[in-house]
Write a protein that holds these residues in place. Sequence first.
Motif, mmCIF file in Angstrom:
data_model
loop_
_atom_site.group_PDB
_atom_site.id
_atom_site.type_symbol
_atom_site.label_atom_id
_atom_site.label_comp_id
_atom_site.label_asym_id
_atom_site.label_seq_id
_atom_site.Cartn_x
_atom_site.Cartn_y
_atom_site.Cartn_z
ATOM 1 N N VAL A 69 22.649 46.311 3.793
ATOM 2 C CA VAL A 69 21.562 46.689 4.698
ATOM 3 C C VAL A 69 21.646 45.827 5.952
ATOM 4 O O VAL A 69 22.300 44.781 5.958
ATOM 5 C CB VAL A 69 20.152 46.512 4.062
ATOM 6 N N LYS A 70 20.953 46.272 6.983
ATOM 7 C CA LYS A 70 20.798 45.474 8.199
ATOM 8 C C LYS A 70 19.299 45.212 8.365
ATOM 9 O O LYS A 70 18.502 46.146 8.397
ATOM 10 C CB LYS A 70 21.347 46.203 9.416
ATOM 11 N N VAL A 71 18.942 43.928 8.431
ATOM 12 C CA VAL A 71 17.545 43.522 8.594
ATOM 13 C C VAL A 71 17.351 43.073 10.030
ATOM 14 O O VAL A 71 18.122 42.256 10.543
ATOM 15 C CB VAL A 71 17.184 42.369 7.626
ATOM 16 N N THR A 72 16.323 43.605 10.691
ATOM 17 C CA THR A 72 16.013 43.180 12.058
ATOM 18 C C THR A 72 14.534 42.817 12.135
ATOM 19 O O THR A 72 13.700 43.391 11.440
ATOM 20 C CB THR A 72 16.330 44.275 13.095
ATOM 21 N N LEU A 73 14.253 41.854 12.978
ATOM 22 C CA LEU A 73 12.885 41.386 13.193
ATOM 23 C C LEU A 73 12.617 41.414 14.685
ATOM 24 O O LEU A 73 13.479 41.011 15.478
ATOM 25 C CB LEU A 73 12.744 39.965 12.623
ATOM 26 N N GLN A 74 11.418 41.854 15.046
ATOM 27 C CA GLN A 74 11.092 41.981 16.465
ATOM 28 C C GLN A 74 10.701 40.651 17.095
ATOM 29 O O GLN A 74 11.068 40.361 18.221
ATOM 30 C CB GLN A 74 9.957 43.001 16.640
ATOM 31 N N GLN A 75 9.916 39.831 16.379
ATOM 32 C CA GLN A 75 9.437 38.555 16.916
ATOM 33 C C GLN A 75 9.747 37.427 15.952
ATOM 34 O O GLN A 75 9.111 37.368 14.900
ATOM 35 C CB GLN A 75 7.933 38.615 17.169
ATOM 36 N N PRO A 76 10.651 36.542 16.158
ATOM 37 C CA PRO A 76 11.612 36.542 17.256
ATOM 38 C C PRO A 76 12.698 37.585 17.016
ATOM 39 O O PRO A 76 12.967 37.954 15.876
ATOM 40 C CB PRO A 76 12.211 35.140 17.195
ATOM 41 N N ASN A 77 13.296 38.015 18.083
ATOM 42 C CA ASN A 77 14.319 39.038 18.003
ATOM 43 C C ASN A 77 15.526 38.482 17.245
ATOM 44 O O ASN A 77 16.209 37.584 17.724
ATOM 45 C CB ASN A 77 14.707 39.482 19.412
ATOM 46 N N SER A 78 15.745 38.995 16.024
ATOM 47 C CA SER A 78 16.860 38.507 15.207
ATOM 48 C C SER A 78 17.357 39.620 14.294
ATOM 49 O O SER A 78 16.662 40.607 14.062
ATOM 50 C CB SER A 78 16.439 37.282 14.391
ATOM 51 N N GLU A 79 18.575 39.427 13.776
ATOM 52 C CA GLU A 79 19.218 40.435 12.934
ATOM 53 C C GLU A 79 20.099 39.739 11.912
ATOM 54 O O GLU A 79 20.705 38.707 12.199
ATOM 55 C CB GLU A 79 20.047 41.357 13.814
#
Length: 182
Positions: A69-79
């Motif tokens: 899977v690919k996990v992304t977070l908006q705040q802070p912008n990270s992957e």
Amino acid sequence: LSVDYDGDARRVRLVRGEAVFSPAPRAGEEHRAFIVETCGGQTQALGTRFLVQRKDSDTAWVGVLQHSVKVTLQQPNSELSLAEGQSARYQRGQGIVALDDDPTQQADWAQGVLIFRNAPLAQVLQRLADFHPGLLKLIDQRQAQAPVSGLFHLDNLDAAIRTLAAERQLQVARLPGVTLLY
């Protein structure tokens, strides 16, 4: 869960709790990405089976049972990309952290059981509480770190609580909406 499928993506919002996902792969007629959103982040399936737990309004846990899977977070912008057997926690405003948690142990509930291997009693009771109605509370904090190993069936958690209490020589008190171990 809140489901929103459209022509571009298959989106699922995890409002509370946890779920195991086994989406149809992107092949043939299915071209849309499968994305689970919660706590300001998202997990995109890359041909996979995975688990997402919403811990609270800002924190989520992701574990991969098959593929990646690919996990992304908006705040802070990270992957972060996770492969089979890997897990991570993300928190709004804090980022994504890879963990050593075994995803198969976290998904044991999907098979109707909870399995523990030398887990602290307090952690075991916290996990049982996820599936037990009302509040489940350990009063004797001297017992909190006592190691527990066992397999407990979700359809009989009262027996699990009685067994844990007997093994740790604790008493169980049941009040409306509350179970106390002391």
